[in-house]
Motif scaffolding. Sequence first.
Motif, PDB file in Angstrom:
ATOM      1  N   GLN A 250       0.824  -1.207   0.000  1.00  0.00           N
ATOM      2  CA  GLN A 250       0.000   0.000   0.000  1.00  0.00           C
ATOM      3  C   GLN A 250       0.865   1.267   0.000  1.00  0.00           C
ATOM      4  OE1 GLN A 250      -0.998  -2.739   2.135  1.00  0.00           O
ATOM      5  NE2 GLN A 250      -2.198  -3.207   0.291  1.00  0.00           N
ATOM      6  N   LEU A 251       2.032   1.196  -0.620  1.00  0.00           N
ATOM      7  CA  LEU A 251       2.927   2.354  -0.617  1.00  0.00           C
ATOM      8  C   LEU A 251       2.284   3.580  -1.242  1.00  0.00           C
ATOM      9  CD1 LEU A 251       5.776   1.998  -3.285  1.00  0.00           C
ATOM     10  CD2 LEU A 251       3.639   0.728  -3.388  1.00  0.00           C
ATOM     11  N   LYS A 256       0.671   8.979  -0.317  1.00  0.00           N
ATOM     12  CA  LYS A 256      -0.300  10.046  -0.566  1.00  0.00           C
ATOM     13  C   LYS A 256      -0.831  10.633   0.746  1.00  0.00           C
ATOM     14  CE  LYS A 256      -1.786   9.389  -5.303  1.00  0.00           C
ATOM     15  NZ  LYS A 256      -2.898   9.317  -6.241  1.00  0.00           N
ATOM     16  N   LEU A 257      -0.988   9.815   1.776  1.00  0.00           N
ATOM     17  CA  LEU A 257      -1.364  10.354   3.087  1.00  0.00           C
ATOM     18  C   LEU A 257      -0.284  11.286   3.621  1.00  0.00           C
ATOM     19  CD1 LEU A 257      -3.017   7.463   5.154  1.00  0.00           C
ATOM     20  CD2 LEU A 257      -4.035   9.661   4.538  1.00  0.00           C
ATOM     21  N   ALA A 258       0.966  10.922   3.426  1.00  0.00           N
ATOM     22  CA  ALA A 258       2.064  11.781   3.863  1.00  0.00           C
ATOM     23  C   ALA A 258       2.076  13.090   3.073  1.00  0.00           C
ATOM     24  CB  ALA A 258       3.396  11.053   3.720  1.00  0.00           C
ATOM     25  N   GLU A 259       1.751  13.028   1.796  1.00  0.00           N
ATOM     26  CA  GLU A 259       1.683  14.249   0.987  1.00  0.00           C
ATOM     27  C   GLU A 259       0.591  15.189   1.488  1.00  0.00           C
ATOM     28  OE1 GLU A 259       3.103  13.041  -3.509  1.00  0.00           O
ATOM     29  OE2 GLU A 259       1.090  12.462  -2.903  1.00  0.00           O
ATOM     30  N   VAL A 260      -0.509  14.629   1.940  1.00  0.00           N
ATOM     31  CA  VAL A 260      -1.577  15.458   2.527  1.00  0.00           C
ATOM     32  C   VAL A 260      -1.041  16.194   3.752  1.00  0.00           C
ATOM     33  CG1 VAL A 260      -3.819  15.420   3.688  1.00  0.00           C
ATOM     34  CG2 VAL A 260      -3.458  14.027   1.636  1.00  0.00           C
ATOM     35  N   PRO A 275      -8.489   4.302  -0.503  1.00  0.00           N
ATOM     36  CA  PRO A 275      -7.783   4.877   0.647  1.00  0.00           C
ATOM     37  C   PRO A 275      -7.730   3.893   1.803  1.00  0.00           C
ATOM     38  CG  PRO A 275      -9.344   6.454  -0.282  1.00  0.00           C
ATOM     39  CD  PRO A 275      -9.605   5.142  -0.957  1.00  0.00           C
ATOM     40  N   LEU A 276      -6.698   4.020   2.618  1.00  0.00           N
ATOM     41  CA  LEU A 276      -6.552   3.131   3.777  1.00  0.00           C
ATOM     42  C   LEU A 276      -7.739   3.252   4.713  1.00  0.00           C
ATOM     43  CD1 LEU A 276      -2.791   3.666   4.667  1.00  0.00           C
ATOM     44  CD2 LEU A 276      -3.801   1.834   3.302  1.00  0.00           C
ATOM     45  N   GLN A 277      -8.047   2.132   5.370  1.00  0.00           N
ATOM     46  CA  GLN A 277      -9.202   2.072   6.266  1.00  0.00           C
ATOM     47  C   GLN A 277      -8.799   1.499   7.620  1.00  0.00           C
ATOM     48  OE1 GLN A 277     -12.277   3.157   5.121  1.00  0.00           O
ATOM     49  NE2 GLN A 277     -11.264   3.624   3.173  1.00  0.00           N
ATOM     50  N   GLU A 280      -5.251  -0.086  10.007  1.00  0.00           N
ATOM     51  CA  GLU A 280      -4.072   0.193   9.200  1.00  0.00           C
ATOM     52  C   GLU A 280      -3.941   1.685   8.928  1.00  0.00           C
ATOM     53  OE1 GLU A 280      -0.554  -0.418   6.986  1.00  0.00           O
ATOM     54  OE2 GLU A 280      -1.549  -1.429   8.643  1.00  0.00           O
ATOM     55  N   ARG A 281      -5.049   2.334   8.679  1.00  0.00           N
ATOM     56  CA  ARG A 281      -5.011   3.792   8.488  1.00  0.00           C
ATOM     57  C   ARG A 281      -4.548   4.479   9.775  1.00  0.00           C
ATOM     58  NH1 ARG A 281      -7.424   7.487   5.043  1.00  0.00           N
ATOM     59  NH2 ARG A 281      -7.662   9.576   5.940  1.00  0.00           N
ATOM     60  N   GLU A 282      -5.050   4.019  10.898  1.00  0.00           N
ATOM     61  CA  GLU A 282      -4.646   4.600  12.182  1.00  0.00           C
ATOM     62  C   GLU A 282      -3.149   4.410  12.412  1.00  0.00           C
ATOM     63  OE1 GLU A 282      -7.063   2.836  15.188  1.00  0.00           O
ATOM     64  OE2 GLU A 282      -8.946   3.599  14.336  1.00  0.00           O
ATOM     65  N   ARG A 283      -2.641   3.243  12.059  1.00  0.00           N
ATOM     66  CA  ARG A 283      -1.214   2.968  12.247  1.00  0.00           C
ATOM     67  C   ARG A 283      -0.361   3.898  11.390  1.00  0.00           C
ATOM     68  NH1 ARG A 283       3.109   0.455  10.039  1.00  0.00           N
ATOM     69  NH2 ARG A 283       1.986   0.052   8.086  1.00  0.00           N
TER      70      ARG A 283
END
Length: 308
Positions: A250-251, A256-260, A275-277, A280-283
């Motif tokens: 899921q790189l 993309k989350l880091a870019e946000v 998008p991550l859910q 895993e998204r929390e991690r």
Amino acid sequence: MKMNWAGVMPAVTTKFTEDDQLDLDMFSTNINAQLEAGVHAIILGGTLGEASTLTQDEKQILVQHTVDLVDGKIPVVINIAEQTTKGAILAAEQAEKYGAKGLMILPPMRYKATDYETVAYFKAVAQSTSLPMMIYNNPVDYKIEVTLDMFEELLVHDNIQAVKDSARDITNVTRMRNRFGDRLRILCGVDTLAMESMLMGADGWVAGLVCAFPRETVAIYELVKAGKIKEAKAIYRWFMPLLELDISPQLVQNIKLAEVATGIGTENVRLPRLPLQGKERERVMAIIDEGMRTRHTILDLVNVKVNV
């Protein structure tokens, strides 16, 4: 513009709007941030660029838009990941026509070619184009290793000049240097091994988390090249939890989350990615949040500039 296979080369993400169109405004924001940080080339059409989901028209728009954006300051490199030799040759022709200055090329996709077939594939593309080429060696993910003996055969072509090495074996850098000297330029293709690879003689870094953190990535490269290892190590240690987001299926979503978080991207991905859910998204968000919280402590080290 002569292609110099050295320095930091972001494998940039493709930006999409919420209704799944190319988001050229946010894409431009990110590319401009890369330019301001001092990256040395832009690579389009890699895994991070979600190239397998793009139409040919979208690829053309991205290449031409990027060429216009960089305005001759740095080269634009196109990744080729095709199923057939015919398709790879066509992709190389189109890249040259659209203004690219270099190619990064994977072995044939979806077929585990023999060594002989793989060499023949690369040679056919090299003979079809005047563009300089970087071979992408990633046996971990793509199951084909480009060995030293294979590189010996390939280097008879003057435009095969470099390797993006993602074998995840630091000793590969030394083996290549011992065998080929400066005939083959070496760029690390794994974020979590980048500093180690450069210390062992790699010429640069095809980077992922640079998409969100261009200044920090360029600073590590420049500090290493300047021999300021203590300063580089401090940034690299801060960066490592974030860099580990690159070595994941899921790189794309991770980066993309880091870019946000850094204000130079959106979370939008193209189906079948989502998008991550959940947990895993929390991690991932916890890693990004901690990186942002402590980022200010390393910014003074980021401003060192040396010539490549």
